[in-house]
Every structure is written in C-alpha cells, then in structure tokens.
Design a protein around this motif. Structure first.
Motif, PDB file in Angstrom:
ATOM      1  N   GLU A  21     -16.713  23.322  69.614  1.00 31.41           N
ATOM      2  CA  GLU A  21     -15.830  22.204  69.941  1.00 31.41           C
ATOM      3  C   GLU A  21     -15.422  22.238  71.413  1.00 31.41           C
ATOM      4  OE1 GLU A  21     -11.527  20.289  68.532  1.00 31.41           O
ATOM      5  OE2 GLU A  21     -12.437  21.945  67.408  1.00 31.41           O
ATOM      6  N   TYR A  22     -15.190  23.448  71.946  1.00 30.10           N
ATOM      7  CA  TYR A  22     -14.860  23.603  73.368  1.00 30.10           C
ATOM      8  C   TYR A  22     -15.989  23.038  74.232  1.00 30.10           C
ATOM      9  CZ  TYR A  22     -14.563  25.974  77.899  1.00 30.10           C
ATOM     10  OH  TYR A  22     -14.547  26.248  79.246  1.00 30.10           O
ATOM     11  N   GLU A  24     -18.192  20.841  73.504  1.00 32.63           N
ATOM     12  CA  GLU A  24     -18.266  19.388  73.355  1.00 32.63           C
ATOM     13  C   GLU A  24     -17.202  18.699  74.219  1.00 32.63           C
ATOM     14  OE1 GLU A  24     -17.833  18.978  69.160  1.00 32.63           O
ATOM     15  OE2 GLU A  24     -19.984  19.241  68.751  1.00 32.63           O
ATOM     16  N   LYS A  25     -16.018  19.305  74.307  1.00 38.20           N
ATOM     17  CA  LYS A  25     -14.950  18.716  75.115  1.00 38.20           C
ATOM     18  C   LYS A  25     -15.234  18.819  76.608  1.00 38.20           C
ATOM     19  CE  LYS A  25     -11.085  19.303  71.900  1.00 38.20           C
ATOM     20  NZ  LYS A  25      -9.777  19.958  71.656  1.00 38.20           N
ATOM     21  N   GLU A 279      -5.055  24.790  73.889  1.00 37.60           N
ATOM     22  CA  GLU A 279      -5.396  23.394  73.625  1.00 37.60           C
ATOM     23  C   GLU A 279      -4.184  22.477  73.780  1.00 37.60           C
ATOM     24  OE1 GLU A 279      -8.236  21.998  73.018  1.00 37.60           O
ATOM     25  OE2 GLU A 279      -9.565  23.715  72.630  1.00 37.60           O
TER      26      GLU A 279
END
Length: 287
Positions: A21-22, A24-25, A279
């Motif tokens: 997810e990191y 992707e961000k 986050e």
C-alpha cells in the motif's frame, strides 16, 4: 514485487500486507519526479519499536537532568548525570567517542550554538541558558533529543529566544504531514523565527536517526517549502532548530574542533525531538 514475496523492508512479512500500500501511495509522487526516500530510510515495525525504546530512555535521561540542573553546577556535573543515568537505564551514551567527541552529552551555554563539551571549568550561573543534547543507543537503536534550561531568572531576551525556538519546533511538528517535503520544515521554522526578530542557523540541522546516530535526510531549518526529500510514513528523523538572537553566522572553536559559537557572541537556543512520520502525522518519540 510479488504479493507473497517477503517485503523489501526486511520485516519478514509478505509484501502484500506490509508495504504494498505504501508503494501504491508513493507511485504518483515518483511519476511527478519528487525526491523520494530510498527504502533503507523506511523503518519496519520491529525497528520502530527498538527506536521507540531508545527514545523512551533518552527522554528519561533528560528528565533526570531537568530534576537536578541548577546554578553552581558545572557542565561536567551534567555529563556525569547523563552518563550514570544512561548506564542505569540500560543504554549507552552515543555521543561518547563519536568521531572523537570526549563526553557523553553536549552542553551548550549562552552563545554556544551546539556541540559544547562538558567541563569542570564551566559553572552554570543565574541568568544562563543552556542546551543539553542527549543521544542514547539501546540494543543498536538510537534516540536523540535536546532541551533548553533557564538557570534562575534570565533576561527577557533570553526567555523569549528559548520560548520562540521551542515554538518553531512545535509548529513544524504540528503542521507537517505524511508525504510532505523536508523543506516544509525550514519554511515553517524560518517564518516564525524571523517574525520574532531572530535568525536561523543555516549550516546545521536535523537528520534521519534510528539505526545510526546520523542518517539521511539532512533537515534544513532554512529550506524553502515544497523542496527536498518526501517525508514518508516509516521515516524517523529529528527537527532541532538552532535560533540566534543576533545574526545567523557561526564559527567553530579551533582549539577543540567541536564547540560552535555565534559569530557575534549573541545568545543561541536549540530544542530537538526525535520524530516518527506515520500515516496520520508525526509522532514524538523523544523530547
């Protein structure tokens, strides 16, 4: 990476549940050409817990100094307190022997900007301001922070300088967000310092920390907002503004190779926290 491969952060966990997810961000920022942190600067959960423990002990050591510091004490007395308390709590004073530094803590009085060497000859007196900068290593992890202390009743200028310097730090902590630029810190610090009639030291700044005493990135307190490396979740770093009552220029004591003074002999102050970018914003690990 494949989803079931072990994550690049060396956590041992599957990439899919760890840093997929990191990545992707951060991909859109990569496409924009932003200066991204290398994976080596992103700490995994186990590393963060180790750093958090080192920071906890580092804070306790400064608490001990705060409970004992007073007029008539020498800066060598402060060094003794830090050294003994560090060992009692199971840590190692990281300053001791670092690139030849001879003491367990830095003590910077009045016009000393930073890296002051504790001495039996330097006696704290009423009206002094002093920065105590402590770095602690515990099981291979590092915590780093510093505080200003006002000895007795200090001048209005000295009190304002100490107060505004901490405000600079606290404003930066409150305002920076995940995936901001490291230069945003400099923008916040400089604006507040200059609005209060003070100057910001250019040559020295904060830094990454955690697995080593000093890591990338360099955290400038005079940089322009929107510039520099992206501050991503998992990064651990310090903010430690050095603010002068007079001009920003500094000089080093050639006799010891460490002590840095204001060029015009004006007062200087510094506060420092170790911070974890999450986050949801910044977590203070040591203060």
């Amino acid at each position: 990476m494949e989803r079931q491969e072990k994550c690049w952060c060396k956590s041992g966990e599957p990439y899919e549940t760890c840093h997929k997810e990191y990545d992707e961000k951060i991909e859109p920022l990569k496409k924009k050409g932003c200066f991204l942190p290398p994976h080596s600067l992103i700490k995994n959960k186990k590393q963060i817990e180790g750093i958090r423990e080192a920071c906890r002990i580092n804070t306790l050591i400064l608490d001990k100094v705060a409970s004992e510091i007073k007029a008539g004490m020498t800066t060598e007395d402060i060094n003794r307190i830090v050294h003994e308390e560090t060992l009692r709590l199971g840590g190692r004073p990281a300053c001791l022997g670092y690139e030849g530094f001879p003491k367990s803590v830095c003590t910077s009085v009045n016009s000393v900007v930073c890296h002051g060497i504790p001495s039996k000859k330097v006696v704290l007196k009423e009206g002094d301001i002093v920065n105590v900068d402590c770095t602690t290593e515990v099981n291979g992890f590092y915590g780093d922070s510093s505080r200003m202390f006002e000895i007795g009743e200090v001048s209005a200028e000295a009190h304002k300088l100490v107060t505004v310097t901490k405000e600079c730090l606290d404003k930066a902590v409150a305002e920076i967000k995940p995936f901001c630029h490291v230069g945003d810190i400099g923008g916040i610090v400089s604006k507040h310092a200059k609005a209060n009639g003070f100057s910001v030291v250019r040559e020295l700044g904060g830094h990454g920390v955690g697995l080593e005493m000093h890591e990338d990135p360099f955290v400038s307190h005079t940089a322009k907002a929107g510039t520099g490396m992206i501050l991503a979740p998992g990064m651990v770093f310090t903010i430690e503004p050095m603010i002068n009552a007079g001009k920003a220029d500094i000089c080093i004591d050639e006799s010891d190779g460490w002590t840095i003074y204001t060029w015009d002999d004006s007062l200087s102050a510094q506060w420092e926290y170790t911070l974890l970018m999450t986050e949801n914003g910044v977590e203070i690990l040591s203060k």
